[in-house]
Design an enzyme around this catalytic site. Structure first.
Site, PDB file in Angstrom:
ATOM      1  N   HIS A 290     -30.948 -67.990  32.666  1.00 22.87           N
ATOM      2  CA  HIS A 290     -31.748 -69.105  32.132  1.00 22.87           C
ATOM      3  C   HIS A 290     -32.149 -70.059  33.255  1.00 22.87           C
ATOM      4  O   HIS A 290     -32.153 -71.284  33.077  1.00 22.87           O
ATOM      5  CB  HIS A 290     -30.973 -69.852  31.044  1.00 22.87           C
ATOM      6  CG  HIS A 290     -30.776 -69.068  29.775  1.00 22.87           C
ATOM      7  ND1 HIS A 290     -31.746 -68.952  28.813  1.00 22.87           N
ATOM      8  CD2 HIS A 290     -29.717 -68.347  29.338  1.00 22.87           C
ATOM      9  CE1 HIS A 290     -31.296 -68.192  27.814  1.00 22.87           C
ATOM     10  NE2 HIS A 290     -30.064 -67.814  28.121  1.00 22.87           N
ATOM     11  N   ASP A 353     -24.463 -68.142  29.308  1.00 19.70           N
ATOM     12  CA  ASP A 353     -24.819 -67.164  28.286  1.00 19.70           C
ATOM     13  C   ASP A 353     -25.973 -66.275  28.749  1.00 19.70           C
ATOM     14  O   ASP A 353     -26.746 -66.634  29.633  1.00 19.70           O
ATOM     15  CB  ASP A 353     -25.207 -67.875  26.993  1.00 19.70           C
ATOM     16  CG  ASP A 353     -26.418 -68.788  27.173  1.00 19.70           C
ATOM     17  OD1 ASP A 353     -26.469 -69.477  28.220  1.00 19.70           O
ATOM     18  OD2 ASP A 353     -27.298 -68.807  26.299  1.00 19.70           O
ATOM     19  N   GLU A 354     -26.086 -65.130  28.132  1.00 22.23           N
ATOM     20  CA  GLU A 354     -27.234 -64.220  28.266  1.00 22.23           C
ATOM     21  C   GLU A 354     -27.637 -63.965  29.720  1.00 22.23           C
ATOM     22  O   GLU A 354     -28.826 -63.910  30.043  1.00 22.23           O
ATOM     23  CB  GLU A 354     -28.423 -64.767  27.459  1.00 22.23           C
ATOM     24  CG  GLU A 354     -28.119 -64.841  25.966  1.00 22.23           C
ATOM     25  CD  GLU A 354     -29.219 -65.504  25.151  1.00 22.23           C
ATOM     26  OE1 GLU A 354     -29.443 -65.066  24.008  1.00 22.23           O
ATOM     27  OE2 GLU A 354     -29.842 -66.471  25.637  1.00 22.23           O
ATOM     28  N   ALA A 355     -26.637 -63.777  30.576  1.00 22.12           N
ATOM     29  CA  ALA A 355     -26.911 -63.489  31.995  1.00 22.12           C
ATOM     30  C   ALA A 355     -27.065 -61.974  32.181  1.00 22.12           C
ATOM     31  O   ALA A 355     -26.324 -61.338  32.940  1.00 22.12           O
ATOM     32  CB  ALA A 355     -25.782 -64.034  32.853  1.00 22.12           C
TER      33      ALA A 355
END
Length: 553
Positions: A290, A353-355
Site C-alpha cells: 500500500h 496488510d495485503e503485502a
C-alpha cells in the site's frame, strides 16, 4: 481500470426534518439489560412531553434504576461545574453549545455550587467507574453527572443528550418541552479500546469533514480515532524530510481527483479536536505494501530505482517497499520520527496488510525494523493482523480484520501471537467494515467481504469471535470505513449510519445487554436524532424506524 465514483445514490434516505419523535414504553424496576419496549411514531412536538426511558439509549447502559419525577430543562437552567477543573468547565461549555441553539436558553456555565440545574462533578472512584465511567441522577430539581475523570463526564453528557428529545440536536430553535426521565444510571465501558477508522487516502477528506466524523463517533462513547494516512492512491500528511510525499504523492485520489494532504498544523488541529472529544488519535502509515504514493514520489525507494506513476484505481497488493535498500529504513525512521512528534497518543499504526508483492523474508525484515523504530520514538506498535505472521514485538497490538473466508492458517497465526502476549483489536470485515454494501441495491461501497446489513454488523460477541483466543486478549472493537467509493461526508453518513452505533455498543455495553430485538428498537429511536443532526442515514428494513410524517402540500 480507473473507478469513477458516482455522486448519486439509490439508497433509502430520510426527509430533511422529522416532526415526530419515537415514544418508547419500558418496564419499571432495576435493570441490567434492556426490556423490549413498543415503538411508535408520534407526530408533532407532543412526543417530547414523555421522557425517554433511561435504558433506551445506545450504547445500552450497564445499570439503570428508573423512578421519581423527571427533570425539566428551562430558561432558568444553569450548568454547574467543578470550579477547580478547566476540563470540566470545557465539558460544560461543550454541553451548553449543543443545547443552546435548539432550546433558545442562555444556559450559563458557572463554577458556583447549587442544588439545581445540570451539575457536572468529579469525585473519588468509590464505585469502580474507572477513567471512563459515570453516574447520572435525574430528579425534579437537577440532573447530576458524576465521574472520576473528565472522560467519564463527557460520556455522561452523551447519555444526557440522548435522554432529551431528538430535536434538542437541531441547529435552530424548537419548542420543547425538554424533559429527562427520573432515576439513575451507573455506567462504564466493557472494553478499553472502542474505535472508528477513517480512510483519507483513497479519497481525501477536509479537516472540517474529519472533525464532523469525530463528533459523530464521540456521540456513542468511542474513545479512539484511527486515521489511515497513506496508501497507494495518496499520501496525506506533510513530512518535512520527504516533502514530495505530500506535494506529489498526495496530489490525486481514486478516480483521478485532486487529492490533498494535511499540513503539520492541520494534523495537530485534528489531534486536538479529537482530544477535546476524549478520543485518542492513532495515525497509520501503511507498509510495506500500500505504498505506491510514496514509491511514485521518490524513485530511490524502488528496488529498480524507477518511480511508478501515481495510481487512481482500487486494486491492492501490487506495491512494496524495498527491503534490500538502506534508504528504505531511513525513510521509515524519518516518517515515524516526525509523526510521533506530532502525536501525543500511545500508538503508531504501521499497517502490514495485503503485502502480496513482498516476500515473507522481506516482509519480516521490514516489519522488524519498523517496529523497532516505533519503539525508538516512544510509541506502541499497532498493525493489521498480518503482523502476526512476522514477529510482533512485546506489547504490540494486532488489528484483526479477517472474515468468514479468512484461512485457518491466518487465524492460527493470530492465536499463536496472542499466546505470546500480543493483544487484539477486532475489526472483522464482514461485521464492522462500514464501507461494505448493505445489500445488492446499495450504490456505494464494496462487497468483497459480503453484504453486511445492520443485524449482521451488530449480532456478534467480541469475547467469543476468535476461537482459541482468550477473552482477556481482546482490547476492544474498531469500525473502519474505507473510502474507495466515498467522496464526502454525505457518503460517509449513509454507510456509517446506522451501523456505527452498533459497533460502539459492542465495545461499551455489558455482554448481558446484547440482544438484537431490544437493540433494533433503541436504534430506531435514533432515527429522528440522526435527522436532527443532519445525518442522512440508510433506512434499513431490519429496523422499525418511526413512520415519517407526510410532506407538506
Amino acid at each position: 481500470m480507473t473507478l469513477h465514483t458516482p455522486r448519486h445514490r439509490a439508497l433509502p434516505r430520510v426527509l430533511p426534518r422529522l416532526l415526530g419523535s419515537l415514544l418508547l414504553v419500558a418496564a419499571a424496576g432495576v435493570s441490567t439489560a434492556c426490556a423490549v419496549p413498543t415503538a411508535s411514531a408520534v407526530a408533532g412536538d407532543a412526543a417530547a412531553s414523555v421522557p425517554r426511558p433511561l435504558d433506551q439509549i445506545v450504547p445500552a447502559p450497564a445499570f439503570v434504576r428508573p423512578g421519581g419525577s423527571p427533570y425539566s430543562l428551562t430558561s432558568a437552567t444553569r450548568i454547574r461545574v467543578d470550579g477547580s477543573s478547566g476540563e470540566v468547565r470545557g465539558i460544560g461549555e461543550y454541553l451548553a453549545g449543543v443545547l443552546r441553539p435548539s432550546t433558545g436558553y442562555s444556559l450559563p456555565v458557572t463554577g458556583r455550587a447549587g442544588p439545581d440545574g445540570i451539575r457536572l462533578r468529579l469525585g473519588p472512584d468509590d464505585g469502580g467507574l474507572g477513567d471512563e465511567g459515570y453516574t447520572l441522577t435525574s430528579g425534579r430539581g437537577s440532573v447530576t453527572i458524576t465521574a472520576h475523570k473528565p472522560a467519564g463526564l463527557f460520556h455522561g453528557v452523551q447519555t444526557l443528550r440522548q435522554l432529551l428529545p431528538a430535536q434538542v440536536e437541531s441547529d435552530s430553535r424548537r419548542k420543547g418541552p425538554w424533559k429527562v426521565a427520573g432515576g439513575s444510571i451507573t455506567d462504564k465501558p466493557r472494553y478499553a479500546y472502542r474505535g472508528a477508522m477513517l480512510d483519507v487516502s483513497r479519497h481525501f477528506f477536509s479537516v472540517g469533514e474529519v472533525k464532523r466524523y469525530i463528533d459523530q463517533i464521540a456521540l456513542y462513547k468511542m474513545n479512539t480515532f484511527h486515521l489511515h494516512l497513506s496508501d497507494d492512491q495518496g499520501w496525506r500528511i506533510a513530512v518535512d524530510s520527504w516533502p514530495r510525499l505530500a506535494t506529489y504523492g498526495g496530489s490525486t485520489e481514486v478516480g483521478g481527483g485532486p487529492g490533498g494532504y494535511y499540513t503539520k498544523s492541520q494534523y495537530q488541529e485534528i489531534v486536538r479536536y479529537a482530544a477535546s472529544r476524549h478520543l485518542e488519535l492513532v495515525p497509520e502509515i501503511d507498509m510495506p505494501g500500500h505504498t505506491n504514493a510514496a514509491l511514485a514520489s521518490y524513485a530511490e525507494l524502488n528496488c529498480d530505482g524507477v518511480a511508478p506513476p501515481l495510481y487512481t484505481g482500487i486494486k491492492v497488493g501490487f506495491s512494496s517497499l524495498c527491503a534490500a535498500k538502506d534508504v528504505t529504513y531511513r525513510f521509515i525512521d524519518d516518517v515515524i520520527r516526525e509523526l510521533a512528534a506530532l502525536t501525543p497518543g500511545r500508538y503508531i499504526h504501521i499497517g502490514g496488510d495485503e503485502a502480496h508483492s513482498t516476500s515473507h523474508e522481506d516482509y519480516a525484515r521490514i516489519m522488524e525494523r519498523a517496529q523497532a523504530t516505533v519503539g525508538k520514538y516512544g510509541k506502541t506498535v499497532m498493525g493489521w493482523h498480518q503482523l502476526t505472521g512476522a514477529a510482533p514485538v512485546a506489547g504490540a497490538v494486532a488489528q484483526y480484520w479477517g472474515y468468514d473466508k479468512t484461512s485457518a492458517a491466518d487465524r492460527q497465526k493470530v492465536a499463536d501471537a496472542v499466546k505470546k502476549g500480543t493483544k487484539l483489536v477486532l475489526s472483522p470485515a464482514d461485521r464492522v467494515y462500514l464501507d461494505m454494501k448493505y445489500d445488492e441495491q446499495t450504490v456505494l461501497g464494496l462487497k468483497w467481504a459480503g453484504l453486511v446489513e445492520v443485524r449482521r454488523s451488530y449480532d456478534w460477541d467480541p469475547a467469543t469471535y476468535l476461537a482459541d483466543t482468550p477473552a482477556d486478549a481482546v482490547l476492544g472493537v474498531e469500525a473502519p470505513i474505507w473510502a474507495e467509493t466515498l467522496t464526502d461526508s454525505d457518503d460517509i453518513d449513509v454507510m456509517a449510519f446506522p451501523r456505527l452505533p452498533g459497533a460502539a455498543e459492542l465495545g461499551w455495553s455489558p455482554a448481558e445487554t446484547h440482544d438484537w430485538d431490544t437493540y433494533k428498537v433503541r436504534l430506531a429511536a435514533l432515527g429522528p436524532r440522526f435527522t436532527a443532526l443532519g445525518i442522512d442515514y440508510y433506512r434499513s428494513p431490519q429496523v422499525p424506524w418511526p413512520a415519517e410524517p407526510a410532506a407538506a402540500g
